[in-house]
Design a protein around this motif. Structure first.
Motif, PDB file in Angstrom:
ATOM      1  N   LYS A  78       0.827  -1.203   0.000  1.00  0.00           N
ATOM      2  CA  LYS A  78       0.000   0.000   0.000  1.00  0.00           C
ATOM      3  C   LYS A  78       0.864   1.258   0.000  1.00  0.00           C
ATOM      4  CE  LYS A  78      -4.198  -1.615   2.360  1.00  0.00           C
ATOM      5  NZ  LYS A  78      -5.058  -1.411   3.549  1.00  0.00           N
ATOM      6  N   GLY A  79       1.870   1.285   0.848  1.00  0.00           N
ATOM      7  CA  GLY A  79       2.715   2.470   0.948  1.00  0.00           C
ATOM      8  C   GLY A  79       3.381   2.824  -0.372  1.00  0.00           C
ATOM      9  N   VAL A  80       3.914   1.817  -1.052  1.00  0.00           N
ATOM     10  CA  VAL A  80       4.567   2.054  -2.346  1.00  0.00           C
ATOM     11  C   VAL A  80       3.539   2.530  -3.371  1.00  0.00           C
ATOM     12  CG1 VAL A  80       5.905   1.019  -4.212  1.00  0.00           C
ATOM     13  CG2 VAL A  80       6.365   0.358  -1.845  1.00  0.00           C
ATOM     14  N   ALA A  81       2.359   1.936  -3.347  1.00  0.00           N
ATOM     15  CA  ALA A  81       1.304   2.337  -4.291  1.00  0.00           C
ATOM     16  C   ALA A  81       0.904   3.793  -4.069  1.00  0.00           C
ATOM     17  CB  ALA A  81       0.093   1.416  -4.148  1.00  0.00           C
ATOM     18  N   TYR A  82       0.760   4.186  -2.806  1.00  0.00           N
ATOM     19  CA  TYR A  82       0.377   5.571  -2.522  1.00  0.00           C
ATOM     20  C   TYR A  82       1.458   6.542  -2.994  1.00  0.00           C
ATOM     21  CZ  TYR A  82      -3.103   3.415   0.574  1.00  0.00           C
ATOM     22  OH  TYR A  82      -4.137   2.674   1.076  1.00  0.00           O
ATOM     23  N   ALA A  83       2.707   6.166  -2.795  1.00  0.00           N
ATOM     24  CA  ALA A  83       3.811   7.034  -3.209  1.00  0.00           C
ATOM     25  C   ALA A  83       3.811   7.227  -4.726  1.00  0.00           C
ATOM     26  CB  ALA A  83       5.137   6.449  -2.744  1.00  0.00           C
ATOM     27  N   LEU A  84       3.684   6.131  -5.457  1.00  0.00           N
ATOM     28  CA  LEU A  84       3.720   6.226  -6.921  1.00  0.00           C
ATOM     29  C   LEU A  84       2.486   6.948  -7.461  1.00  0.00           C
ATOM     30  CD1 LEU A  84       5.138   2.718  -7.881  1.00  0.00           C
ATOM     31  CD2 LEU A  84       6.286   4.926  -7.979  1.00  0.00           C
ATOM     32  N   SER A  85       1.345   6.736  -6.835  1.00  0.00           N
ATOM     33  CA  SER A  85       0.145   7.459  -7.256  1.00  0.00           C
ATOM     34  C   SER A  85       0.341   8.956  -7.076  1.00  0.00           C
ATOM     35  CB  SER A  85      -1.067   6.986  -6.444  1.00  0.00           C
ATOM     36  OG  SER A  85      -2.225   7.719  -6.789  1.00  0.00           O
ATOM     37  N   TYR A  86       0.948   9.336  -5.968  1.00  0.00           N
ATOM     38  CA  TYR A  86       1.235  10.755  -5.719  1.00  0.00           C
ATOM     39  C   TYR A  86       2.183  11.313  -6.771  1.00  0.00           C
ATOM     40  CZ  TYR A  86       3.043  14.922  -3.384  1.00  0.00           C
ATOM     41  OH  TYR A  86       3.440  16.206  -3.097  1.00  0.00           O
ATOM     42  N   MET A  87       3.241  10.583  -7.064  1.00  0.00           N
ATOM     43  CA  MET A  87       4.228  11.039  -8.040  1.00  0.00           C
ATOM     44  C   MET A  87       3.631  11.181  -9.437  1.00  0.00           C
ATOM     45  SD  MET A  87       7.261   8.572  -6.685  1.00  0.00           S
ATOM     46  CE  MET A  87       8.311   8.771  -8.115  1.00  0.00           C
ATOM     47  N   HIS A  88       2.774  10.245  -9.806  1.00  0.00           N
ATOM     48  CA  HIS A  88       2.217  10.235 -11.162  1.00  0.00           C
ATOM     49  C   HIS A  88       1.042  11.180 -11.337  1.00  0.00           C
ATOM     50  CE1 HIS A  88       3.781   5.877 -12.101  1.00  0.00           C
ATOM     51  NE2 HIS A  88       4.742   6.717 -11.798  1.00  0.00           N
ATOM     52  N   HIS A  89       0.248  11.361 -10.278  1.00  0.00           N
ATOM     53  CA  HIS A  89      -1.040  12.036 -10.450  1.00  0.00           C
ATOM     54  C   HIS A  89      -1.219  13.300  -9.620  1.00  0.00           C
ATOM     55  CE1 HIS A  89      -2.438   8.597 -12.790  1.00  0.00           C
ATOM     56  NE2 HIS A  89      -1.897   7.827 -11.864  1.00  0.00           N
ATOM     57  N   ASP A  90      -0.373  13.524  -8.621  1.00  0.00           N
ATOM     58  CA  ASP A  90      -0.496  14.733  -7.807  1.00  0.00           C
ATOM     59  C   ASP A  90       0.660  15.707  -8.002  1.00  0.00           C
ATOM     60  OD1 ASP A  90      -2.933  14.010  -6.608  1.00  0.00           O
ATOM     61  OD2 ASP A  90      -1.906  12.729  -5.173  1.00  0.00           O
ATOM     62  N   CYS A  91       1.645  15.332  -8.777  1.00  0.00           N
ATOM     63  CA  CYS A  91       2.758  16.222  -9.086  1.00  0.00           C
ATOM     64  C   CYS A  91       2.570  16.774 -10.496  1.00  0.00           C
ATOM     65  CB  CYS A  91       4.094  15.481  -9.000  1.00  0.00           C
ATOM     66  SG  CYS A  91       4.523  14.934  -7.331  1.00  0.00           S
ATOM     67  N   SER A  92       2.909  18.033 -10.681  1.00  0.00           N
ATOM     68  CA  SER A  92       2.773  18.651 -12.000  1.00  0.00           C
ATOM     69  C   SER A  92       4.081  19.342 -12.383  1.00  0.00           C
ATOM     70  CB  SER A  92       1.625  19.658 -11.998  1.00  0.00           C
ATOM     71  OG  SER A  92       1.443  20.227 -13.266  1.00  0.00           O
ATOM     72  N   PRO A  93       4.758  18.843 -13.440  1.00  0.00           N
ATOM     73  CA  PRO A  93       4.394  17.675 -14.241  1.00  0.00           C
ATOM     74  C   PRO A  93       4.622  16.388 -13.459  1.00  0.00           C
ATOM     75  CG  PRO A  93       6.532  18.495 -14.931  1.00  0.00           C
ATOM     76  CD  PRO A  93       6.007  19.488 -13.931  1.00  0.00           C
ATOM     77  N   PRO A  94       4.049  15.279 -13.911  1.00  0.00           N
ATOM     78  CA  PRO A  94       4.209  14.012 -13.180  1.00  0.00           C
ATOM     79  C   PRO A  94       5.647  13.534 -13.157  1.00  0.00           C
ATOM     80  CG  PRO A  94       3.152  13.649 -15.308  1.00  0.00           C
ATOM     81  CD  PRO A  94       3.215  15.126 -15.124  1.00  0.00           C
ATOM     82  N   ILE A  95       5.985  12.754 -12.130  1.00  0.00           N
ATOM     83  CA  ILE A  95       7.342  12.241 -11.952  1.00  0.00           C
ATOM     84  C   ILE A  95       7.335  10.728 -12.104  1.00  0.00           C
ATOM     85  CG2 ILE A  95       9.275  12.021 -10.353  1.00  0.00           C
ATOM     86  CD1 ILE A  95       8.337  14.617  -9.044  1.00  0.00           C
ATOM     87  N   VAL A  96       8.178  10.226 -12.972  1.00  0.00           N
ATOM     88  CA  VAL A  96       8.355   8.783 -13.140  1.00  0.00           C
ATOM     89  C   VAL A  96       9.648   8.382 -12.439  1.00  0.00           C
ATOM     90  CG1 VAL A  96       8.745   6.913 -14.787  1.00  0.00           C
ATOM     91  CG2 VAL A  96       7.082   8.701 -15.298  1.00  0.00           C
ATOM     92  N   HIS A  97       9.575   7.392 -11.581  1.00  0.00           N
ATOM     93  CA  HIS A  97      10.741   6.978 -10.810  1.00  0.00           C
ATOM     94  C   HIS A  97      11.761   6.239 -11.658  1.00  0.00           C
ATOM     95  CE1 HIS A  97      13.194   4.749  -7.922  1.00  0.00           C
ATOM     96  NE2 HIS A  97      12.792   5.615  -7.006  1.00  0.00           N
ATOM     97  N   ARG A  98      11.290   5.274 -12.428  1.00  0.00           N
ATOM     98  CA  ARG A  98      12.080   4.514 -13.386  1.00  0.00           C
ATOM     99  C   ARG A  98      12.982   3.447 -12.784  1.00  0.00           C
ATOM    100  NH1 ARG A  98      15.472   7.933 -17.294  1.00  0.00           N
ATOM    101  NH2 ARG A  98      15.916   5.851 -18.081  1.00  0.00           N
ATOM    102  N   ASP A  99      13.054   3.336 -11.466  1.00  0.00           N
ATOM    103  CA  ASP A  99      13.901   2.298 -10.879  1.00  0.00           C
ATOM    104  C   ASP A  99      13.262   1.725  -9.617  1.00  0.00           C
ATOM    105  OD1 ASP A  99      16.018   0.575 -10.632  1.00  0.00           O
ATOM    106  OD2 ASP A  99      17.392   2.034  -9.758  1.00  0.00           O
ATOM    107  N   ILE A 100      11.982   1.403  -9.688  1.00  0.00           N
ATOM    108  CA  ILE A 100      11.301   0.780  -8.547  1.00  0.00           C
ATOM    109  C   ILE A 100      11.796  -0.657  -8.416  1.00  0.00           C
ATOM    110  CG2 ILE A 100       9.075  -0.027  -7.672  1.00  0.00           C
ATOM    111  CD1 ILE A 100       9.454   2.960  -7.425  1.00  0.00           C
TER     112      ILE A 100
END
Length: 627
Positions: free
Chosen positions: A464-486
């Protein structure tokens, strides 16, 4: 959130016209809900789940035109659901569960055509299930359980083709189960128990090729269990108890392993189950011996957005003490050979880090990666930070893009994301400064005996924690942030063993107007297959890596070659026992259902077709539905 707050909300909140997002869930706050909240034209998210608010729901909420999420479950709210909610056409999640609401479900809900999750369970709602709910084509979760609804189950629900979870249990619904429910090919959970349903079990239910759990117990269903249930290989849980069923039970895995409790209280069932009588000779013809496999089918398109009725897990509850300044500081104009973007005083901290690490001696090194080595540095302020010293070969190809990315990352504030304090660059050294987490990495924990201390509940919380983090990065940041090394080496734990995503050294800011071409980055075994030949960065690359990570957390090790079997459409089938960590006890029934759902979601994430993978927002909403 979950801060043990008591009392009433400040009166000033009522007129806070600039409010964008508000979370008060999991406290003991009280007050009349109609007097505590006003009209917020910019508000897009509100959660007051699990408090002690009372009173009736005001029409003011329908004036909050940007609202996408309303979570008010677990309070003492009374009265009717305002029909004006139907004006919130942009609403995606509505959770009013576990209150004292009465009256009918408003027909005006049909106008909320973007609704993904509707949870009205555990109230005192009466009347019928509106036929118009069938027009909600995006609906993924519908939970109307534990109310006083009557009448029949509308066949129009068969038009909600994206439904993943349908729960109408514990009502007074009558007549037959509609055949059109069999059209819901993405349905994984169906609960119609504790009603007054009659007639036979429709054979159309056997078309539910994604169904994992079926509960139609405590009704007045009669006749035989459809022979076509033999083909329902995805089922892992079924309860048909306390009906008027008779005849032989089907011949597939779920019935082979079913307990007598799931079949008891019927008229005259028979079969090779302890507690049931044997069928008369010739009565039960077998279709052969199908493989006993838990198949987690790929077509879980409707699995996108289950959740929401208990609210998402906590974030923003913990802050690392800021080091000396909260203002972002650029020092590129201060010196020709020194540059920094930071939340601290860049140049002095740069020299202090060199001093306390003795210019990056191996003694202070706590990890190495493709872009650099990580050092532990304890500063004079008492703060301990993790310093990632970049290899010279890791210098950015496009300096402006890199610096814009760093500026964006320093602004991130999320419980499940390791805080980036800044970046320092000098002719001799370039490094990133992160908060230091003492709990170690997920990769380390899974690889040694401490993994046995990470029970199923803790592993679900990690996911859950990882999912929430990635959802925030992809959908709540402008522009979105892709981690690329999960990967498991980039998931760290704080002192409370909350999972945090770390290492943004290879992340890239996505510009919606660009082609997002990039150099290869990431960890072998987690890279999305399309990245190898397209070199195009998208959020779906992270979704794939997340799916691999989930399989690793549940299995206790990287899934390896099993990924091919899980994503292929061949007849090779993978059993649940092959996907779980055998160092842990066999999960109990409830947690087993949850683990099965999560595995189904993970397999959806690692689909070779990026368009089929869910978004991380979808994933986070699904997971948020579970406590």
């Amino acid at each position: 959130m979950n801060s043990n707050l008591t009392g009433r909300l400040p009166k000033s909140l009522y007129n806070c016209s600039s409010l964008l997002r508000a979370r008060f869930d999991g406290n003991q706050l009280t007050g009349d809900i109609s007097e505590s909240f006003g009209v917020y034209l910019h508000l897009n998210y509100i959660s007051i789940n699990d408090n002690k608010f009372y009173g009736t729901i005001s029409d003011n909420w329908s004036k909050c035109k940007n609202l996408m999420t309303i979570q008010m479950g677990g309070n003492q709210i009374s009265g009717n659901i305002p029909p004006s909610f139907g004006n919130l056409t942009q609403l995606q999640l509505l959770n009013l569960s576990s209150n004292n609401l009465v009256g009918e479900i408003p027909k005006q809900f049909r106008r909320m055509n973007g609704l993904l999750t509707l949870v009205l369970s555990n109230n005192r709602l009466s009347g019928v299930v509106p036929q118009d709910l069938g027009s909600l084509g995006e609906l993924s979760l519908l939970d109307l359980s534990m109310n006083r609804l009557n009448g029949f189950i509308p066949s129009s629900l068969g038009d909600c083709l994206k439904l993943f979870n349908l729960n109408l249990s514990n009502n007074n619904l009558t007549q037959e189960i509609p055949d059109r429910i069999g059209s819901l090919l993405h349905l994984s959970y169906l609960d119609l128990s504790q009603n007054v349903l009659t007639g036979e079990i429709p054979s159309a239910l056997s078309r539910l090729s994604s169904l994992v759990s079926l509960n139609i117990s405590h009704n007045k269903l009669s006749g035989y269990i459809p022979k076509t249930f033999d083909l329902m290989n995805t089922l892992s849980s079924i309860d048909l108890s306390y009906n008027q069923l008779e005849g032989p039970i089907p011949n597939n895995k779920v019935f082979t392993n079913v307990s007598i409790e799931a079949l008891q209280g019927n008229k005259d069932l028979c079969g090779n189950i302890p507690g049931l009588k044997q069928c008369a000779s010739g009565m039960h013809k077998s279709n052969g011996n199908p493989k006993l496999a838990l198949i987690i089918s790929l077509p879980l398109l409707g699995a996108l957005l289950l959740g929401g009725f208990t609210g998402m897990l906590a974030f923003y509850s913990r802050r690392l003490k800021k080091m000396s300044s909260t203002q972002l500081e650029d020092e590129d104009k201060h010196s020709e050979d020194f540059f920094s973007i930071s939340t601290f005083n860049g140049r002095p901290t740069y020299h202090e880090i060199l001093k306390v690490t003795e210019e990056f001696k191996e003694t202070y090194c706590i990890g190495k990666g493709g872009c650099g080595s990580v050092y532990k540095a304890k500063l004079a302020s008492g703060d301990t930070v993790a310093v990632k010293r970049l290899h010279s070969s890791s210098e950015m190809i496009n300096r402006n893009d890199f610096l814009n990315e760093i500026r964006a990352l320093t602004r991130i504030r999320h419980r499940n994301i390791v805080k980036l304090h800044g970046y320092c660059s000098h002719a001799q050294n370039s490094f990133l400064v992160y908060e230091y987490l003492e709990g170690g990495s997920l990769a380390y924990i899974l690889s040694n005996q401490t993994a046995q201390n990470f029970d199923w509940k803790k592993r679900v919380n990690i996911i859950k924690g990882v999912a929430y983090a990635l959802s925030y990065m992809h959908h709540d940041c402008s522009p979105p942030i892709v981690h690329r090394d999960i990967s498991s080496k980039n998931i760290l734990f704080d002192s409370e063993y909350e999972a945090c995503v770390s290492d943004f050294g290879t992340s890239k800011i996505l510009n919606k107007d660009s082609s997002n071409w990039s150099n290869v980055a990431g960890t072998f075994g987690y890279l999305a297959p399309e990245f190898a030949y397209t070199m195009k960065v998208t959020e779906k690359c992270d979704v794939y890596s997340f799916g691999v990570l989930v399989l690793e957390v549940i299995k206790g090790e990287h899934p390896g070659d099993m990924l091919t079997s899980l994503t292929s459409s061949s007849t090779n089938k993978v059993e649940l026992q092959d996907l779980v960590d055998h160092r842990l006890p066999v999960p109990l029934l409830e947690i087993k259902k949850l683990v099965t759902l999560i595995l189904a979601l993970a397999i959806r994430c690692v689909n070779s077709d990026p368009d089929v993978r869910p978004t991380m927002y979808d994933v986070s909403q699904i997971l948020a539905a579970f406590p």
